[in-house]
Design an enzyme around this catalytic site. Structure first.
Site, PDB file in Angstrom:
ATOM      1  N   ILE A 181       0.858  -1.185   0.000  1.00 53.39           N
ATOM      2  CA  ILE A 181       0.000   0.000   0.000  1.00 53.39           C
ATOM      3  C   ILE A 181       0.889   1.228   0.000  1.00 53.39           C
ATOM      4  CG2 ILE A 181      -1.918  -1.143   1.197  1.00 53.39           C
ATOM      5  CD1 ILE A 181      -1.194   0.631   3.643  1.00 53.39           C
ATOM      6  N   CYS A 182       0.278   2.342  -0.357  1.00 52.07           N
ATOM      7  CA  CYS A 182       0.936   3.645  -0.323  1.00 52.07           C
ATOM      8  C   CYS A 182       2.211   3.617  -1.169  1.00 52.07           C
ATOM      9  CB  CYS A 182       1.188   4.047   1.135  1.00 52.07           C
ATOM     10  SG  CYS A 182       1.416   5.824   1.392  1.00 52.07           S
ATOM     11  N   THR A 183       3.292   4.259  -0.709  1.00 57.62           N
ATOM     12  CA  THR A 183       4.528   4.288  -1.487  1.00 57.62           C
ATOM     13  C   THR A 183       5.254   2.955  -1.472  1.00 57.62           C
ATOM     14  OG1 THR A 183       5.765   5.175   0.401  1.00 57.62           O
ATOM     15  CG2 THR A 183       4.838   6.771  -1.153  1.00 57.62           C
TER      16      THR A 183
END
Length: 281
Positions: free
Chosen positions: A148-150
């Protein structure tokens, strides 16, 4: 109100359910035999429990780890928090978290390989040969390769998103093509055995979607109920389209330097992987 002793019991139970992913004593006593028997039953990890490796690294976003870890814990998974060593790493909220497994100790065959985000930490590990080698090795055999995310940029830097649909935090999705991925503007994107999520709070959506694949829809629905996950935010401002151009521009103006560093790291990773992409979606 929950007193400190009750909080400690809850944390100990969470740690035991996670297969000692959070440091906890071998036994948690409630003070009664019936209570202890109940706790042991709750904490028991079934033989067919999914084996999940969750990468950790300095400067990660704690929520990126804790959201999905909570879902996996309620599913009674066998969770390993993995890093180079077991020295606690820093997080965005100032609470250090220690790994339970080193790279060498992590099982070679996993049900789930997971990478959280945290842009400055992600940038660092995108150029770390030992981290990328670990991810490439475990990712080649894992049933599910996820982030998830970066953390999506980290997976991409390890060569694990080349040719896949994916997503990441909205501020860096334009970098995914540099790593061979096709950005899809969804909160959770599944492409074959790759499952990627958007920014930090998408960790719950991501984990519930993956829970369906691991344990079935009814079990995933049970987890959602246990967590009382029924988001009702006070504002409609959680995505660029909802926030509007002015707010997005203001947010981007405060992260110009960070995003430039992320682009540089993605470009370097793309060159190393031999990926020819413009970075334009």
């Amino acid at each position: 109100m929950i007193d400190s002793l009750d909080r400690r019991k809850m944390l100990l139970a969470l740690g035991a359910l996670a297969g000692s992913a959070i440091a906890a004593p071998a036994q948690v006593s409630t003070g009664t035999k019936a209570g202890d028997d109940h706790m042991r039953q709750m904490m028991a990890i079934p033989p067919d429990a999914p084996k999940i490796a969750m990468l950790m690294y300095p400067k990660m976003v704690a929520l990126d780890l804790i959201d999905p870890m909570t879902v996996f814990t309620i599913l009674r998974s066998r969770i390993g928090l993995v890093w180079k060593d077991k020295t606690p790493v820093s997080t965005d909220i100032g609470i250090p978290i220690g790994a339970t497994q080193t790279f060498d100790e992590c099982p070679r065959d996993l049900d789930v390989l997971f990478v959280p985000g945290g842009i400055m930490g992600s940038i660092d590990v995108m150029g770390d040969a030992s981290v990328l080698a670990f991810l490439a090795d475990r990712g080649a055999r894992a049933k599910w390769v996820t982030s998830i995310c970066t953390g999506g940029l980290v997976l991409g830097a390890a060569g694990l998103l080349n040719g896949y649909n994916a997503t990441a935090h909205w501020a860096v999705t334009d970098l995914l093509p540099l790593l061979g991925a096709r950005h899809v503007d969804q909160r959770v994107v599944t492409d074959r055995n790759r499952v990627t999520g958007a920014g930090a709070t998408a960790g719950l959506d991501f984990a519930l979607a993956l829970a369906v694949r691991l344990r079935g829809e009814e079990e995933a629905r049970r987890v959602q109920l246990v967590l009382e996950y029924a988001p009702a935010p006070p504002f409609t401002s959680g995505t660029p389209s909802e926030a509007g151009p002015a707010r997005v521009a203001e947010a981007r103006s405060k992260r110009t330097w960070m995003d430039a560093q992320a682009r540089r790291a993605a470009e370097e990773a793309g060159r190393r992987l031999g990926i020819n992409a413009s970075g334009a979606e």
